[in-house]
Design an enzyme around this catalytic site. Structure first.
Site, PDB file in Angstrom:
ATOM      1  N   ILE A   1       0.863  -1.175   0.000  1.00  0.00           N
ATOM      2  CA  ILE A   1       0.000   0.000   0.000  1.00  0.00           C
ATOM      3  C   ILE A   1       0.898   1.223   0.000  1.00  0.00           C
ATOM      4  CG2 ILE A   1      -1.697   1.293   1.340  1.00  0.00           C
ATOM      5  CD1 ILE A   1      -2.736  -1.443   2.348  1.00  0.00           C
ATOM      6  N   LEU A   2       0.663   2.125  -0.930  1.00  0.00           N
ATOM      7  CA  LEU A   2       1.522   3.310  -1.073  1.00  0.00           C
ATOM      8  C   LEU A   2       1.001   4.456  -0.207  1.00  0.00           C
ATOM      9  CD1 LEU A   2       1.864   2.948  -4.922  1.00  0.00           C
ATOM     10  CD2 LEU A   2       3.735   2.693  -3.263  1.00  0.00           C
TER      11      LEU A   2
ATOM     12  N   HIS B   1      -6.837  -4.127 -11.010  1.00  0.00           N
ATOM     13  CA  HIS B   1      -7.440  -4.807  -9.865  1.00  0.00           C
ATOM     14  C   HIS B   1      -8.396  -5.874 -10.390  1.00  0.00           C
ATOM     15  CE1 HIS B   1      -8.784  -5.266  -5.766  1.00  0.00           C
ATOM     16  NE2 HIS B   1     -10.026  -5.269  -6.216  1.00  0.00           N
TER      17      HIS B   1
HETATM   18  C1  GRF Z   1      -3.111  -9.739 -11.147  1.00  0.00           C
HETATM   19  O1  GRF Z   1      -4.167 -10.625 -10.967  1.00  0.00           O
HETATM   20  C2  GRF Z   1      -3.549  -8.329 -10.885  1.00  0.00           C
HETATM   21  O2  GRF Z   1      -4.893  -8.098 -11.191  1.00  0.00           O
HETATM   22  C3  GRF Z   1      -3.353  -8.183  -9.408  1.00  0.00           C
HETATM   23  O3  GRF Z   1      -2.191  -8.926  -9.140  1.00  0.00           O
HETATM   24  C4  GRF Z   1      -2.017  -9.930 -10.110  1.00  0.00           C
HETATM   25  C5  GRF Z   1      -0.645  -9.763 -10.680  1.00  0.00           C
HETATM   26  O4  GRF Z   1      -0.283 -10.832 -11.503  1.00  0.00           O
HETATM   27  N1  GRF Z   1      -3.273  -6.781  -9.046  1.00  0.00           N
HETATM   28  P1  GRF Z   1       1.076 -10.804 -12.317  1.00  0.00           P
HETATM   29  O5  GRF Z   1       2.214 -10.658 -11.302  1.00  0.00           O
HETATM   30  O6  GRF Z   1       1.048  -9.663 -13.280  1.00  0.00           O
HETATM   31  O7  GRF Z   1       1.141 -12.144 -13.002  1.00  0.00           O
END
Ligand code: GRF
Length: 218
Positions: A96-97, A113
């Site tokens: 969390i930033l 997300h």
């Molecule tokens: C993805 O599902 C994204 O939506 C979430 O974290 C995951 C990252 O996956 N924020 P990756 O490391 O890009 O494979």
């Protein structure tokens, strides 16, 4: 390799499949910019290897070495700024930033997300969608603002929930959609077609709804 003019910094903590999608888009000449650096808070993140194999600069800012979130974010912000990015892509970046960091890069900082925001902010999104009896899940690309996953949406893509889905099967079906959605949404920011204003996300004359514009890949 055909490259656009924009500069991207990509922050991750793990596997890096979204980074892979950005690199494929870049190689195909479909990204309106180039990934200049990949920064991880975890030295063991698999995504760092993907970047190194592609000849992209990498950096680690290990959060465990800092006494406070503020101290970590300060170093991270300086590292990011060093590469003069136009857009900062959070791709599975699991920290969390601070408000200070987020405000410093306001309008340049985007995240993906795995839910149809504003539904299911935070973790375990697909399980929560299943538990609630939803008919669809999906993913949203949004600008980052200080509240966790509260930033206004740019684009979101729905993925139908099928009978017998588990959080794992759903996540694996949503992921390929993420990989199409994220570079496409980043292009909108890189080209200035979409921007974050006081009244929300502006696209031409339109102020987008909270979750962003509905988008389906071809
Ligand atoms: C993805 O599902 C994204 O939506 C979430 O974290 C995951 C990252 O996956 N924020 P990756 O490391 O890009 O494979």
């Amino acid at each position: 390799m055909k490259e656009g003019s924009g500069r991207l910094a990509l922050l991750l903590s793990g596997r890096g499949s979204n980074l892979g999608a950005f690199l494929r888009a870049q190689q195909a000449g479909e990204l309106r910019g180039s990934v200049e650096v990949v920064i991880s808070n975890r030295p063991e993140a698999a995504g760092l290897r993907i970047a190194q194999d592609a000849g992209i600069a990498t950096a680690v800012v290990d959060h465990t070495l800092y006494e406070s979130r503020e101290a970590f974010d300060q170093v991270l912000a300086e590292k990011v700024a060093q590469f003069k990015p136009d857009v900062i892509v959070l791709a599975g970046f699991m920290r969390i930033l601070t408000t200070h960091f987020v405000n410093r890069f306001r309008g340049q900082l985007i995240n993906i997300h795995p839910s149809l925001l504003p539904k299911y902010r935070g973790l375990n999104t697909h399980q929560r969608a299943l538990d609630a009896g939803e008919h669809e899940s999906g993913a949203t690309v949004h600008f980052v603002t200080p509240g966790l996953d509260e930033g206004p949406g740019i684009l979101q893509t729905p993925v139908p929930i099928e009978q017998g889905d588990t959080a794992a099967t759903l996540a694996s079906r949503v992921l390929p959609f993420e990989h199409k959605l994220y570079p496409y949404a980043a292009n909108l920011v890189l080209t200035g077609q979409v921007s974050l204003k006081a009244q929300g996300v502006v696209w031409g004359d339109e102020i987008l709804p909270a979750g962003g514009r509905l988008w389906r890949p071809n």
